[in-house]
Every structure is written in C-alpha cells, then in structure tokens.
Design a protein around this motif. Structure first.
Motif, PDB file in Angstrom:
ATOM      1  N   MET A   1       0.845  -1.168   0.000  1.00  0.00           N
ATOM      2  CA  MET A   1       0.000   0.000   0.000  1.00  0.00           C
ATOM      3  C   MET A   1       0.898   1.242   0.000  1.00  0.00           C
ATOM      4  SD  MET A   1      -3.061   1.256   0.092  1.00  0.00           S
ATOM      5  CE  MET A   1      -4.403   0.340   0.756  1.00  0.00           C
ATOM      6  N   PRO A   2       0.669   2.188  -0.911  1.00  0.00           N
ATOM      7  CA  PRO A   2       1.503   3.391  -0.934  1.00  0.00           C
ATOM      8  C   PRO A   2       1.298   4.242   0.316  1.00  0.00           C
ATOM      9  CG  PRO A   2      -0.199   3.472  -2.657  1.00  0.00           C
ATOM     10  CD  PRO A   2      -0.328   2.160  -1.960  1.00  0.00           C
ATOM     11  N   GLU A   3       2.369   4.907   0.721  1.00  0.00           N
ATOM     12  CA  GLU A   3       2.281   5.800   1.875  1.00  0.00           C
ATOM     13  C   GLU A   3       1.687   7.134   1.417  1.00  0.00           C
ATOM     14  OE1 GLU A   3       5.242   8.017   4.994  1.00  0.00           O
ATOM     15  OE2 GLU A   3       5.825   6.055   4.229  1.00  0.00           O
ATOM     16  N   LYS A   4       0.598   7.528   2.034  1.00  0.00           N
ATOM     17  CA  LYS A   4      -0.099   8.745   1.628  1.00  0.00           C
ATOM     18  C   LYS A   4       0.461   9.966   2.348  1.00  0.00           C
ATOM     19  CE  LYS A   4      -4.376   6.453   0.438  1.00  0.00           C
ATOM     20  NZ  LYS A   4      -5.831   6.413   0.570  1.00  0.00           N
ATOM     21  N   ASN A   5       0.325  11.110   1.677  1.00  0.00           N
ATOM     22  CA  ASN A   5       0.693  12.385   2.268  1.00  0.00           C
ATOM     23  C   ASN A   5      -0.492  13.328   2.066  1.00  0.00           C
ATOM     24  OD1 ASN A   5       1.712  14.905   2.958  1.00  0.00           O
ATOM     25  ND2 ASN A   5       3.753  14.452   2.159  1.00  0.00           N
ATOM     26  N   PRO A   6      -1.525  13.208   2.901  1.00  0.00           N
ATOM     27  CA  PRO A   6      -2.732  13.998   2.693  1.00  0.00           C
ATOM     28  C   PRO A   6      -2.491  15.502   2.747  1.00  0.00           C
ATOM     29  CG  PRO A   6      -2.931  12.635   4.686  1.00  0.00           C
ATOM     30  CD  PRO A   6      -1.629  12.299   4.041  1.00  0.00           C
ATOM     31  N   ALA A   7      -1.539  15.952   3.559  1.00  0.00           N
ATOM     32  CA  ALA A   7      -1.271  17.398   3.636  1.00  0.00           C
ATOM     33  C   ALA A   7      -0.755  17.912   2.293  1.00  0.00           C
ATOM     34  CB  ALA A   7      -0.276  17.695   4.747  1.00  0.00           C
ATOM     35  N   ALA A   8       0.126  17.153   1.660  1.00  0.00           N
ATOM     36  CA  ALA A   8       0.652  17.575   0.357  1.00  0.00           C
ATOM     37  C   ALA A   8      -0.445  17.577  -0.696  1.00  0.00           C
ATOM     38  CB  ALA A   8       1.802  16.663  -0.071  1.00  0.00           C
ATOM     39  N   LEU A   9      -1.302  16.553  -0.679  1.00  0.00           N
ATOM     40  CA  LEU A   9      -2.394  16.492  -1.648  1.00  0.00           C
ATOM     41  C   LEU A   9      -3.387  17.625  -1.423  1.00  0.00           C
ATOM     42  CD1 LEU A   9      -3.596  15.056  -4.061  1.00  0.00           C
ATOM     43  CD2 LEU A   9      -4.778  13.526  -2.486  1.00  0.00           C
ATOM     44  N   ASP A  10      -3.711  17.909  -0.168  1.00  0.00           N
ATOM     45  CA  ASP A  10      -4.606  19.033   0.135  1.00  0.00           C
ATOM     46  C   ASP A  10      -4.006  20.343  -0.356  1.00  0.00           C
ATOM     47  OD1 ASP A  10      -6.494  17.378   1.282  1.00  0.00           O
ATOM     48  OD2 ASP A  10      -5.884  17.825   3.357  1.00  0.00           O
ATOM     49  N   PHE A  11      -2.706  20.514  -0.150  1.00  0.00           N
ATOM     50  CA  PHE A  11      -2.029  21.727  -0.633  1.00  0.00           C
ATOM     51  C   PHE A  11      -2.173  21.859  -2.147  1.00  0.00           C
ATOM     52  CE2 PHE A  11       1.765  23.412  -2.689  1.00  0.00           C
ATOM     53  CZ  PHE A  11       1.726  24.724  -2.241  1.00  0.00           C
ATOM     54  N   LEU A  12      -1.885  20.774  -2.868  1.00  0.00           N
ATOM     55  CA  LEU A  12      -1.959  20.826  -4.331  1.00  0.00           C
ATOM     56  C   LEU A  12      -3.382  21.079  -4.827  1.00  0.00           C
ATOM     57  CD1 LEU A  12       0.538  17.971  -5.194  1.00  0.00           C
ATOM     58  CD2 LEU A  12       0.892  20.432  -5.505  1.00  0.00           C
ATOM     59  N   LEU A  13      -4.362  20.523  -4.118  1.00  0.00           N
ATOM     60  CA  LEU A  13      -5.758  20.713  -4.523  1.00  0.00           C
ATOM     61  C   LEU A  13      -6.284  22.114  -4.214  1.00  0.00           C
ATOM     62  CD1 LEU A  13      -7.206  17.229  -3.531  1.00  0.00           C
ATOM     63  CD2 LEU A  13      -6.964  18.164  -5.845  1.00  0.00           C
ATOM     64  N   SER A  14      -5.583  22.851  -3.368  1.00  0.00           N
ATOM     65  CA  SER A  14      -6.031  24.201  -3.029  1.00  0.00           C
ATOM     66  C   SER A  14      -5.062  25.279  -3.511  1.00  0.00           C
ATOM     67  CB  SER A  14      -6.225  24.331  -1.517  1.00  0.00           C
ATOM     68  OG  SER A  14      -4.998  24.135  -0.843  1.00  0.00           O
ATOM     69  N   ARG A  15      -3.955  24.890  -4.111  1.00  0.00           N
ATOM     70  CA  ARG A  15      -2.954  25.838  -4.573  1.00  0.00           C
ATOM     71  C   ARG A  15      -3.535  26.791  -5.612  1.00  0.00           C
ATOM     72  NH1 ARG A  15      -0.208  28.088  -8.156  1.00  0.00           N
ATOM     73  NH2 ARG A  15      -1.411  27.090  -9.752  1.00  0.00           N
ATOM     74  N   ARG A  16      -3.122  28.036  -5.554  1.00  0.00           N
ATOM     75  CA  ARG A  16      -3.582  28.988  -6.545  1.00  0.00           C
ATOM     76  C   ARG A  16      -2.562  30.095  -6.699  1.00  0.00           C
ATOM     77  NH1 ARG A  16      -7.766  32.808  -3.447  1.00  0.00           N
ATOM     78  NH2 ARG A  16      -7.600  33.878  -5.403  1.00  0.00           N
ATOM     79  N   SER A  17      -2.547  30.674  -7.874  1.00  0.00           N
ATOM     80  CA  SER A  17      -1.684  31.817  -8.130  1.00  0.00           C
ATOM     81  C   SER A  17      -2.322  33.073  -7.568  1.00  0.00           C
ATOM     82  CB  SER A  17      -1.458  31.976  -9.639  1.00  0.00           C
ATOM     83  OG  SER A  17      -0.775  30.856 -10.155  1.00  0.00           O
ATOM     84  N   ARG A  18      -1.510  34.039  -7.252  1.00  0.00           N
ATOM     85  CA  ARG A  18      -1.962  35.352  -6.790  1.00  0.00           C
ATOM     86  C   ARG A  18      -1.586  36.373  -7.858  1.00  0.00           C
ATOM     87  NH1 ARG A  18      -5.139  34.771  -2.238  1.00  0.00           N
ATOM     88  NH2 ARG A  18      -4.388  32.905  -1.199  1.00  0.00           N
ATOM     89  N   PRO A  19      -2.470  37.289  -8.204  1.00  0.00           N
ATOM     90  CA  PRO A  19      -2.110  38.303  -9.198  1.00  0.00           C
ATOM     91  C   PRO A  19      -0.828  39.036  -8.787  1.00  0.00           C
ATOM     92  CG  PRO A  19      -4.453  38.402  -8.712  1.00  0.00           C
ATOM     93  CD  PRO A  19      -3.844  37.454  -7.721  1.00  0.00           C
ATOM     94  N   ALA A  20       0.083  39.197  -9.719  1.00  0.00           N
ATOM     95  CA  ALA A  20       1.372  39.828  -9.413  1.00  0.00           C
ATOM     96  C   ALA A  20       1.192  41.214  -8.808  1.00  0.00           C
ATOM     97  CB  ALA A  20       2.228  39.890 -10.676  1.00  0.00           C
ATOM     98  N   ARG A  21       0.171  41.948  -9.261  1.00  0.00           N
ATOM     99  CA  ARG A  21      -0.040  43.313  -8.756  1.00  0.00           C
ATOM    100  C   ARG A  21      -0.465  43.325  -7.287  1.00  0.00           C
ATOM    101  NH1 ARG A  21      -4.240  41.838 -11.729  1.00  0.00           N
ATOM    102  NH2 ARG A  21      -6.328  42.005 -10.828  1.00  0.00           N
ATOM    103  N   THR A  22      -0.832  42.165  -6.735  1.00  0.00           N
ATOM    104  CA  THR A  22      -1.247  42.110  -5.329  1.00  0.00           C
ATOM    105  C   THR A  22      -0.129  41.606  -4.424  1.00  0.00           C
ATOM    106  OG1 THR A  22      -2.095  39.829  -5.408  1.00  0.00           O
ATOM    107  CG2 THR A  22      -3.613  41.607  -6.061  1.00  0.00           C
ATOM    108  N   LEU A  23       1.080  41.460  -4.956  1.00  0.00           N
ATOM    109  CA  LEU A  23       2.203  40.952  -4.168  1.00  0.00           C
ATOM    110  C   LEU A  23       3.085  42.106  -3.716  1.00  0.00           C
ATOM    111  CD1 LEU A  23       3.145  37.874  -6.372  1.00  0.00           C
ATOM    112  CD2 LEU A  23       1.650  37.946  -4.363  1.00  0.00           C
ATOM    113  N   GLY A  24       3.452  42.108  -2.450  1.00  0.00           N
ATOM    114  CA  GLY A  24       4.285  43.182  -1.910  1.00  0.00           C
ATOM    115  C   GLY A  24       5.330  42.649  -0.968  1.00  0.00           C
ATOM    116  N   LEU A  25       5.803  43.529  -0.114  1.00  0.00           N
ATOM    117  CA  LEU A  25       6.815  43.185   0.870  1.00  0.00           C
ATOM    118  C   LEU A  25       6.149  42.553   2.086  1.00  0.00           C
ATOM    119  CD1 LEU A  25       8.917  46.445   0.613  1.00  0.00           C
ATOM    120  CD2 LEU A  25       9.470  44.201  -0.358  1.00  0.00           C
ATOM    121  N   PRO A  26       6.849  41.703   2.811  1.00  0.00           N
ATOM    122  CA  PRO A  26       8.208  41.264   2.568  1.00  0.00           C
ATOM    123  C   PRO A  26       8.299  40.198   1.480  1.00  0.00           C
ATOM    124  CG  PRO A  26       7.372  40.221   4.566  1.00  0.00           C
ATOM    125  CD  PRO A  26       6.294  41.169   4.076  1.00  0.00           C
TER     126      PRO A  26
END
Length: 192
Positions: A1-26
């Motif tokens: 049985m493969p070893e699961k990594n649910p946290a990594a899968l949850d991250f990938l399923l919720s990952r999204r880009s942010r508009p560059a104009r909304t990125l600032g410091l730091p």
C-alpha cells in the motif's frame, strides 16, 4: 500500500496563483530564494541536462527593466496601454525570478522534453513559494519574446528563451479564486 501524504495532496488541490499586482513586501530572503530554487529544480529532467537557469530580479533591476519595456514598446509598434501594462509588471515587482530555458544539444533528449522540464521548474517554483507562505504568479508577456529585450535587458544568450517570470511576494489582498476545469469534459478513461 503506498504511503499517503494527505497534507501535500490538500495543498496541491487548493494551490492557486496570486495576481502579481497584489504581491508586496516582505519578499523571501536570499536564503529562502535559494531553498525555493532547490525545491523548484526537483523536476523531471531526462538525461540530467539541467536545461534551465535563473535570474533573480530585485530592485533596482526591475525598475531598469520597466524603463526598457517603455523604450522597446514604441520601437515594436506596441499599443501604449499594452506597453504600460507590461512595464508595470516590472516596476511593481519587488522580486521576480526569470526561469530561462537553456537548450542542451543531445540526440537522447528531444528539445520538447527540455521545454517541458523548464515549464515544470516554473510550476515547482510557484508551488514552493506558496508552500513557504508567499504568493506567486507565473507571467511572460511580449517583452519576454522580444530578442532585444531579452538580450540587452536579461542577458540571454542566443538560443535561450524565457520559460516564465515568477513573481513572488506577500499577498496584500485577498483575490477571488477562478473556476477550475471540468474534469468530466477533459478525461477519457481507456480500459481496453
């Protein structure tokens, strides 16, 4: 049985880009950038060719590139509003990492596989930046296809191309998520 990594899968399923104009410091420190790049290079790389390299752009380099965009646009006949939009991509950036595809001559690995590897690095960098708590966005735009801009502004050698310009910073506002693909329309199961 493969070893699961649910946290990594949850991250990938919720990952999204942010508009560059909304990125600032730091922005990430040099040490953090090195770690993000180390994560980004853990991609398929047939033949271990490393068909990519990086430019880490910070100020005042991003301001210099914005001025070059403003100079190159009229010379290429680009509309003023498109010039302004492209220039702002650089002038608003506190940190952008240019992923450069560097084709490696070999008969073993077709160029298209090297291109896919460079694209995978771009996605790997987006994911690494997001996992580190930053926002990120993958852009290109007409300047990245202008031979003069990439040669004089970015120092690319003949044959090198920009795979992506990855903006990284701290999100300054919440941005709505976008609709996601309908897998029912896109997936065909082949069972025989």
């Amino acid at each position: 049985m493969p070893e699961k990594n649910p946290a990594a899968l949850d991250f990938l399923l919720s990952r999204r880009s942010r508009p560059a104009r909304t990125l600032g410091l730091p922005i990430p420190s040099p040490e953090e950038v090195t770690q993000l790049l180390a994560a980004a290079t853990r991609v398929p790389d047939h033949g271990k060719l490393e068909p990519w390299r990086f430019l880490v752009l910070t100020r005042p380099a991003t301001d210099r590139l914005a001025r070059l965009v403003e100079a190159r646009g009229p010379a290429l006949g680009i509309e003023p509003d498109k010039i302004a939009k492209s220039a702002s991509q650089y002038s608003m950036a506190d940190l952008a990492i240019v992923v450069i595809q560097v084709p490696r001559p070999t008969e073993k690995v077709p160029l298209i596989e090297q291109t896919y590897s460079a694209g995978a690095v771009c996605l790997g960098l987006l994911n690494a930046a997001t996992a580190a708590g930053y926002g990120a966005n993958w852009l290109t735009g007409w300047p990245t296809y202008d031979e003069t801009f990439v040669r004089d502004g970015l120092g690319l050698a003949p044959g090198e191309t920009v795979a992506g310009l990855i903006h990284i910073g701290t999100p300054t506002m919440e941005a709505p998520d976008r609709p996601r693909p309908d897998l029912g329309r896109l997936v065909t199961w082949v069972r025989s």
